[in-house]
Design a protein around this motif. Sequence first.
Motif, PDB file in Angstrom:
ATOM      1  N   LEU A  45       0.828  -1.201   0.000  1.00 11.77           N
ATOM      2  CA  LEU A  45       0.000   0.000   0.000  1.00 11.77           C
ATOM      3  C   LEU A  45       0.868   1.259   0.000  1.00 11.77           C
ATOM      4  N   ASN A  46       1.942   1.261   0.783  1.00  8.62           N
ATOM      5  CA  ASN A  46       2.859   2.414   0.803  1.00  8.62           C
ATOM      6  C   ASN A  46       3.484   2.644  -0.569  1.00  8.62           C
ATOM      7  N   ILE A  47       3.879   1.561  -1.231  1.00  2.24           N
ATOM      8  CA  ILE A  47       4.488   1.670  -2.558  1.00  2.24           C
ATOM      9  C   ILE A  47       3.474   2.222  -3.559  1.00  2.24           C
ATOM     10  N   ALA A  72       3.994   5.646  -5.516  1.00  2.00           N
ATOM     11  CA  ALA A  72       3.992   5.656  -6.982  1.00  2.00           C
ATOM     12  C   ALA A  72       2.938   6.619  -7.510  1.00  2.00           C
ATOM     13  N   ALA A  73       1.766   6.624  -6.893  1.00  2.00           N
ATOM     14  CA  ALA A  73       0.695   7.526  -7.324  1.00  2.00           C
ATOM     15  C   ALA A  73       1.126   8.988  -7.160  1.00  2.00           C
ATOM     16  N   GLY A 114      -3.171   5.847  -5.033  1.00  2.00           N
ATOM     17  CA  GLY A 114      -2.802   4.462  -4.779  1.00  2.00           C
ATOM     18  C   GLY A 114      -3.685   3.922  -3.669  1.00  2.00           C
ATOM     19  N   ASP A 115      -4.216   2.715  -3.851  1.00  2.00           N
ATOM     20  CA  ASP A 115      -5.112   2.143  -2.854  1.00  2.00           C
ATOM     21  C   ASP A 115      -5.143   0.630  -3.029  1.00  2.00           C
ATOM     22  N   ILE A 124      -2.913   1.504  -8.768  1.00  2.00           N
ATOM     23  CA  ILE A 124      -2.956   2.950  -8.991  1.00  2.00           C
ATOM     24  C   ILE A 124      -4.258   3.239  -9.725  1.00  2.00           C
ATOM     25  N   PHE A 125      -5.007   4.201  -9.249  1.00  2.00           N
ATOM     26  CA  PHE A 125      -6.297   4.555  -9.836  1.00  2.00           C
ATOM     27  C   PHE A 125      -6.255   6.014 -10.275  1.00  2.00           C
TER      28      PHE A 125
END
Length: 166
Positions: free
Chosen positions: A32-34, A38-39, A63-64, A89-90
């Motif tokens: 989740l942190n990554i 990234a987002a 990111g979620d 990533i959304f």
Amino acid sequence: MLKAKVLGNEKLRKRLDEIAPLATKYAADEKLNIAQEAANLMADRAPISNGPTAGDYAASIEGDKISNRPQAKAMVGTQASKDPDAAGIFAGWIWHFLEFGTKPHNVAKGGGTVLGKKQTAANGARMHPGTKAQPHIFPTWRAMRAEAKKRINAAVLRGVKEAMKK
């Protein structure tokens, strides 16, 4: 000689949870942190338009965990996953057009059909000039993918080490 047996993702996860229950938790947190990191990087590199909606697309990149958004389609990591902790990533629906660009195309009603092209050519076709590709999603992910794998492996190892101390 060292031998290894391939178990499959679900069996491996179950076996790892038996040996080191914190390993899965640490890996899930790191995934989740990554995704969030990234987002944020992708949002920083996202193209910004001029006008009233400037910055809306960049603000939509998040990111979620995939399980938190069952209706949404993730941009990166869109394959179906059995991993309940999978992250993605959304972003807004235009991400693909920005990332890869578009060719010049007719935007008049029915302009994409043969009949529509003939009618709009006779009436003065409305053509969209197309857009240049503005890659910001995949180059960012490619740049951080190796480090992301290392971080997830380190999180799993940390959980295993903690289990071994007990």
